[in-house]
Enzyme design. Structure first.
Site, short mmCIF file in Angstrom:
data_model
loop_
_atom_site.label_atom_id
_atom_site.label_comp_id
_atom_site.label_asym_id
_atom_site.label_seq_id
_atom_site.Cartn_x
_atom_site.Cartn_y
_atom_site.Cartn_z
N VAL A 73 -12.19 -7.34 17.86
CA VAL A 73 -12.30 -6.52 19.06
C VAL A 73 -11.05 -5.65 19.18
CG1 VAL A 73 -12.50 -6.51 21.57
CG2 VAL A 73 -13.69 -8.26 20.22
N ILE A 96 -4.49 -8.30 15.67
CA ILE A 96 -3.08 -8.59 15.92
C ILE A 96 -2.23 -7.32 15.86
CG2 ILE A 96 -2.51 -9.09 13.50
CD1 ILE A 96 -1.20 -10.92 16.66
N ASP A 97 -2.67 -6.30 15.11
CA ASP A 97 -1.95 -5.02 15.10
C ASP A 97 -1.86 -4.43 16.51
OD1 ASP A 97 -1.47 -5.03 12.42
OD2 ASP A 97 -3.13 -3.73 11.89
N ASN A 151 -2.26 -5.72 9.22
CA ASN A 151 -2.56 -4.92 8.03
C ASN A 151 -3.09 -5.77 6.88
OD1 ASN A 151 -1.59 -2.64 9.43
ND2 ASN A 151 0.49 -3.09 8.80
N HIS A 190 -0.11 2.31 16.05
CA HIS A 190 -0.38 1.36 17.14
C HIS A 190 0.78 1.36 18.14
CE1 HIS A 190 -3.91 -0.16 15.04
NE2 HIS A 190 -3.17 -0.32 13.96
N ARG A 227 0.83 -1.21 0.00
CA ARG A 227 0.00 0.00 0.00
C ARG A 227 0.86 1.26 0.00
NH1 ARG A 227 -3.49 -1.05 5.25
NH2 ARG A 227 -1.46 -1.91 5.87
N SER A 263 -10.89 -1.19 8.06
CA SER A 263 -11.66 -2.23 8.74
C SER A 263 -12.71 -2.82 7.81
CB SER A 263 -12.34 -1.66 9.99
OG SER A 263 -11.39 -1.21 10.93
#
Length: 353
Positions: free
Chosen positions: A247, A277-278, A303, A106, A26, A144
Site C-alpha cells: 500500500v 518502507i520507502d 529498494n 520519497h 543499481r 514495483s
C-alpha cells in the site's frame, strides 16, 4: 546538456539468509542508455565504478561515449544528476547550485534538513516514483513489478528453518500451502499475488478500491479478493503465514495499517514483507532492515529491486530514457518529468506543500 551518473552509496544491515549486508548496486543508466544520450549531443559524466555491481564495467561506459570521472565531478559537473536513491546531505553539498537531481526520492519521509539543504542551493528535485502522467508512472511501475515478483523468493527463504517456522510455500499433497495476504492491489500487489500463486500458495488480496480488486481478480486468477475493512484486516492478518504490505500513496507517507495490537494476534514466525518502507512502512513496528519483533519476521528492505541490480538497471533505463531523450535545455520542459518535481529551483512543488 551535462548528465552526471554517480555510484550509489549505502549498506543495509540484514540477517540471514541474505548475509551481513545488501549493497545498492543499481545504476540509473546502462551503457546503452548513455550511448543514446551521447548520440543526441549530451555529455555524460559517469563516476568510476558506478555500474560494476550491476555488471556494467567502466570500459562499457567509455565505449558508449561517457567520460569517467571522480565522485565529486559526477555531482559537480552534472546539470542533471541521475541517481537511484535519495541524495544524502553530503551529496547535496557536491551538487552545483541550480542543478536537477533525479532518483527515488520519497522526500515526504526524508531525513531532517535534506529538503531544506536542497532548497537553499536552488535544486530541482524530481522523484522517479512520481514521473509520468496522472495514473501512469512507468518508472515506479517497473520497480514495483520487480519487487512483487521477488516476493515469493524472499518469503520462502524467511519461512525456512532455522530463522523461520519451517513452512513450505506450496505445501504438499495432504498438507495445505502457506496463506499469503497481500494488502494493496496496485502493480506491486498484483505482481506479488501472481507470483505467490505460481509458487503454489493460497493468496488473499485486500484493497479499499473495488476497481483495483477487479483488476487483481483478472490478473491473479485463483486469489481471493476482499475490500479492506478493520475487521477483515484483523481476521486475515491472524491466519497469514506471509503478509505483504503493498500500500502506498504517491508522494506521501504510507498509511499505517498494522498496529501493535493487530500484530500481536498474528501467527508466531509469520513474515511481514513491508514494501512500503520507502514511504515509512505500513506497520507500527516497521523500520529499515530485516529483523524479528513481536515474534514476526520483518522484511523492511528499502529498494528491494537492488537485490537484482542488473535487471533493475535495465528496467530503469528502459522506462526513464524516453523522457531524458526529450530533454533539451530544461528537464521541466518534459511534462512527465515536471509531474515528478518535489522542488522547482528550490521552491517546494505540490508534493511537499
Amino acid at each position: 546538456m551535462d548528465f552526471g551518473l554517480p555510484k550509489e552509496q549505502g549498506v543495509l544491515k540484514t540477517l540471514p539468509p541474505f548475509g551481513e549486508e545488501v549493497r545498492e548496486g543499481r545504476v540509473a543508466l546502462t551503457p546503452q542508455g548513455v550511448r543514446e544520450l551521447v548520440a543526441r549531443g549530451h555529455r555524460v559524466y559517469v563516476e568510476r565504478g558506478a555500474g560494476e555491481r550491476a555488471g556494467f564495467p567502466d570500459p562499457l561506459y567509455e565505449e558508449a561515449g561517457a567520460r569517467l570521472v571522480s565522485r565529486e565531478e559526477a555531482f559537480g559537473r552534472g546539470e542533471v544528476v541521475l541517481k537511484v536513491g535519495r541524495p544524502t546531505l553530503e551529496e547535496v553539498v557536491l551538487l552545483r547550485p541550480g542543478a536537477t537531481v533525479m532518483g527515488f526520492l520519497h522526500l515526504a519521509v526524508a531525513e531532517s534538513g535534506l529538503v531544506e539543504a536542497m532548497a537553499e542551493k536552488g535544486i530541482t528535485a524530481i522523484g522517479y516514483e512520481l514521473v509520468g502522467t496522472e495514473g501512469r508512472r512507468p518508472v515506479l511501475r517497473a520497480m514495483s513489478e520487480i519487487a512483487g515478483r521477488l516476493a515469493p523468493q524472499i518469503a520462502g527463504r524467511l519461512l525456512e528453518a532455522p530463522w523461520g517456522p519451517g513452512v513450505l510455500l506450496s505445501g504438499l499433497p495432504g498438507i495445505p500451502p502457506a496463506d499469503v495476504v497481500v494488502l494493496g492491489a496496485g502493480t506491486l500487489g498484483r505482481a506479488a499475488a501472481r507470483a505467490f500463486l505460481g509458487a503454489g500458495a493460497s493468496v488473499y488480496v485486500l484493497d479499499r478500491e473495488l476497481s483495483a480488486l477487479e483488476e487483481a481478480a483478472r490478473e491473479a486468477r485463483g486469489a481471493v479478493t476482499a475490500l479492506t475493512t478493520q475487521s477483515r484486516l484483523e481476521r486475515y492478518a491472524a491466519f497469514a503465514d506471509v503478509l505483504v504490505g503493498a500500500v502506498a500513496v504517491p508522494g506521501e507517507r504510507a498509511p499505517v495499517l498494522l498496529s501493535r495490537y493487530l500484530m500481536a494476534r498474528m501467527r508466531p514466525g509469520a513474515v511481514l514483507l513491508d514494501f512500503a518502507i520507502d514511504q515509512g512502512g505500513i506497520a507500527e513496528t516497521s523500520r529499515p532492515g530485516i529483523y524479528q519483533e513481536m515474534g514476526i519476521t520483518h522484511f523492511c528492505l528499502p529498494n528491494v529491486p537492488a537485490l537484482v541490480p542488473r535487471t533493475a538497471s535495465h528496467a530503469l533505463t528502459a522506462t526513464l530514457l524516453p523522457f531524458l531523450l526529450r530533454v533539451e535545455e530544461d528537464p521541466l520542459g518534459v511534462p512527465e518529468l515536471r509531474q515528478g518535481a518535489y522542488l522547482l529551483l528550490g521552491q517546494k512543488g505540490g508534493h511537499l506543500e
